[in-house]
Design an enzyme around this catalytic site. Structure first.
Site, short mmCIF file in Angstrom:
data_model
loop_
_atom_site.label_atom_id
_atom_site.label_comp_id
_atom_site.label_asym_id
_atom_site.label_seq_id
_atom_site.Cartn_x
_atom_site.Cartn_y
_atom_site.Cartn_z
NE ARG A 60 -3.11 0.18 3.21
CZ ARG A 60 -4.33 0.64 2.96
NH1 ARG A 60 -5.15 -0.07 2.21
NH2 ARG A 60 -4.74 1.78 3.45
CG ASP A 117 -7.32 2.66 0.56
OD1 ASP A 117 -7.16 2.57 1.79
OD2 ASP A 117 -6.40 2.51 -0.26
CD GLU A 131 -4.94 4.72 14.69
OE1 GLU A 131 -4.88 5.92 14.33
OE2 GLU A 131 -4.96 3.79 13.89
NE ARG A 143 5.95 8.84 -4.59
CZ ARG A 143 5.21 9.23 -3.57
NH1 ARG A 143 5.76 9.83 -2.54
NH2 ARG A 143 3.91 9.04 -3.59
N1 UDP Z 1 3.46 0.80 7.83
C1 UDP Z 1 4.67 0.70 8.49
N2 UDP Z 1 5.19 1.82 9.05
C2 UDP Z 1 4.59 3.01 9.01
C3 UDP Z 1 3.36 3.12 8.31
C4 UDP Z 1 2.81 1.98 7.75
O1 UDP Z 1 5.24 -0.38 8.57
O2 UDP Z 1 5.13 3.98 9.56
C5 UDP Z 1 2.90 -0.44 7.23
C6 UDP Z 1 2.08 -1.23 8.24
O3 UDP Z 1 2.30 -2.58 7.96
C7 UDP Z 1 0.68 -0.85 7.88
C8 UDP Z 1 0.75 -0.70 6.37
O4 UDP Z 1 2.04 -0.14 6.17
O5 UDP Z 1 -0.23 -1.85 8.26
C9 UDP Z 1 -0.32 0.15 5.76
O6 UDP Z 1 -0.29 1.44 6.31
P1 UDP Z 1 -1.43 2.49 6.04
O7 UDP Z 1 -0.94 3.79 6.52
O8 UDP Z 1 -1.88 2.35 4.64
O9 UDP Z 1 -2.54 1.95 7.03
P2 UDP Z 1 -3.91 2.60 7.49
O10 UDP Z 1 -3.75 4.09 7.39
O11 UDP Z 1 -4.98 2.02 6.62
O12 UDP Z 1 -4.04 2.15 8.90
#
Ligand code: UDP
Length: 375
Positions: free
Chosen positions: A171, A355, A305, A175
Site C-alpha cells: 500500500r 480504501d 491510536e 520512491r
Molecule cells: N506501515 C509501516 N510503518 C509506518 C506506516 C505503515 O510499517 O510507519 C505499514 C504497516 O504494515 C501498515 C501498512 O504499512 O499496516 C499500511 O499502512 P497504512 O498507513 O496504509 O494503514 P492505514 O492508514 O490504513 O491504517
C-alpha cells in the site's frame, strides 16, 4: 410503509448506495446501531476542529469517475498526507523516499539509495517475497524494515510480520525522489466541513433511524423492505456459524490540549515496538494546511491510536486478510451469494481492507448493475 431498500449501516458504502437508489426513484430506510451516521469516517466538531473520531481518513484516488462523483457532495481541501515516523526520537519522512534514505544512510543520490537497498536485499537472500517481512526487505532493505516497519506493523496487526500477507506493505509507495506525498494518487484531500457533512448530503431525502441494532430485530426490520443492503460484519450476519473472522480493533485516547501546535503534523507514527500506541493524530492539520490559519486556533485535539485484537463487543476496523481468514470468508461469501434480496457491501460486509475510494467504486458498480446508470 414498505421501502425498496433497507440500508443496514450508515457508513460510506450505505450512503453511496442509498444516494443511487434514491436518484433512481427508490425509497430507502437507513438504520445504524450507533447514534450517528457516517460509520468510521464520522467526524465531529470539537472547538472548531473536525475530529476523525474513528481514526484518520484521508481521501485519495486515481479513479476519475469516483472523484467526479464524490466531489458533488463535498468540496475537498488540498491536504496532502505526509506522515512523520518517530523511531525512538529519530524522525524520518514517509513514505519511503530520498529524504528517508538520506536520513537513514546518508546517501545523496537515487543510485546510491538503490544500491543500498539492493545490497541489503541480497544479504537477506529473498527471491520471491512470501510474507510482509520479506516483501518489506525486498522493497526498502533491512534497516528501514527494522526501524520503520517491523515494530509498527506488529503493533498494528498483533502478529509477526512473517505471518502477514505481503500486500499490506505494498500500500505504501517507495520512491527514489524527494517526495513526501504518502499516496500515489492524482486526487487527494479532506472534505471541507468534515466527512459527516458529506455523508449527510449523500443521505439527503432518506429516512434514517439511529440506535437500531439490525441483528437484534432482524425479522421485523427485514419485513420493512424488499431488499437489504447489509454493511455489518458478514460473520455476525450468519451468527458466526463457521467461526469468527478476525479483525483488528482500534482504541483512541483523544485529548483537547491548550496548545496551538502539538506535533506540527497531522500524523506521526511511532514505529518502535515499545511505545504502546501506533500513531498520534493531530486533527487540525487535516483541515487548515500547515503553518496557515491553524495556528490561530489556540487549542488542538490529538488522538493516540492503540491497536488490539477484536473480541465480541469491540468495534471491528481492519479485516485480517491472511490465508486462514480469507478461506473462512470464502465460506461465508458462498452463503451471501445465495442470499435472496440481500446485498453485502463495505469493509465489513465484504471482509476487505478497502480504501474509501474503492468503497465508493464498488457501491457505484453495484448500483449500476441494478439501476443501469450512475445518477
Ligand atoms: N506501515 C509501516 N510503518 C509506518 C506506516 C505503515 O510499517 O510507519 C505499514 C504497516 O504494515 C501498515 C501498512 O504499512 O499496516 C499500511 O499502512 P497504512 O498507513 O496504509 O494503514 P492505514 O492508514 O490504513 O491504517
Amino acid at each position: 410503509m414498505k421501502y425498496d431498500y433497507l440500508i443496514v449501516g450508515a457508513g460510506l458504502y450505505g450512503a453511496v448506495f442509498a444516494q443511487q437508489a434514491m436518484a433512481h426513484g427508490k425509497t430507502v430506510l437507513v438504520i445504524d446501531k450507533r447514534d450517528h451516521i457516517g460509520g468510521n469516517i464520522y467526524t465531529e466538531n470539537v472547538e472548531g476542529i473536525n475530529v476523525h473520531r474513528y481514526g484518520a481518513h484521508i481521501f485519495h484516488t486515481n479513479n476519475q469517475e469516483v472523484w467526479s462523483y464524490i466531489t458533488r457532495f463535498a468540496t475537498f481541501n488540498r491536504y496532502t498526507n505526509s506522515p512523520v515516523a518517530n523511531y525512538r526520537g529519530e524522525l524520518y519522512s514517509l513514505p519511503f523516499n530520498m529524504y528517508t534514505f538520506n536520513k537513514m544512510w546518508g546517501v545523496i543520490t537515487p543510485d546510491e539509495a538503490q544500491a543500498k537497498i539492493e545490497e541489503q536485499k541480497a544479504e537477506a537472500h529473498i527471491t520471491e517475497p512470501r510474507n510482509l517481512e520479506e516483501q518489506a526487505i525486498s522493497l526498502v532493505g533491512t534497516d528501514i524494515y527494522e526501524k520503520l516497519i517491523k515494530g509498527y506493523t506488529e503493533k498494528q496487526w498483533g502478529r509477526p510480520c512473517t505471518e502477514l500477507p505481503p500486500f499490506i506493505i505494498k500500500r505504501l509507495p517507495v520512491r527514489l525522489t524527494f517526495d513526501n506525498n504518502y499516496f500515489n494518487a492524482l486526487y487527494q484531500g479532506i472534505p471541507i466541513g468534515g466527512y459527516t457533512a458529506m455523508i449527510e448530503r449523500l443521505f439527503e431525502g432518506a429516512e434514517i433511524r439511529l440506535g437500531v441494532d439490525y441483528l437484534e430485530q432482524k425479522e421485523a426490520l427485514d419485513a420493512l423492505a424488499d431488499t437489504v443492503v447489509y454493511t455489518g460484519s458478514i460473520d455476525a450476519y450468519y451468527g458466526y456459524r463457521f467461526g469468527e473472522l478476525q479483525y483488528r480493533s482500534v482504541r483512541f485516547e483523544t485529548e483537547l490540549l491548550d496548545t496551538a501546535n502539538y506535533q506540527g503534523n497531522a500524523v506521526v507514527n511511532y514505529t518502535d515496538r515499545e511505545t504502546p500506541f501506533t500513531r498520534i493524530i493531530e486533527h487540525k492539520w487535516f483541515e487548515f494546511g500547515k503553518d496557515q490559519d491553524g495556528n490561530d486556533l489556540p487549542k488542538t485535539v490529538i488522538s493516540r491510536e492503540y491497536s488490539s485484537e477484536w473480541k465480541s463487543g469491540d468495534e471491528p476496523y481492519y479485516p485480517v486478510n491472511d490465508e486462514k481468514n480469507n478461506a473462512l470468508y470464502t465460506r461465508y461469501k458462498a452463503l451471501a451469494d445465495n442470499e435472496p434480496n440481500v446485498i453485502f457491501g463495505g469493509r465489513l460486509g465484504e471482509y476487505k481492507y478497502y480504501d474509501m475510494d474503492v468503497v465508493i467504486a464498488v457501491a457505484l458498480d453495484r448500483a449500476k448493475a441494478i439501476f443501469g446508470e450512475t445518477l
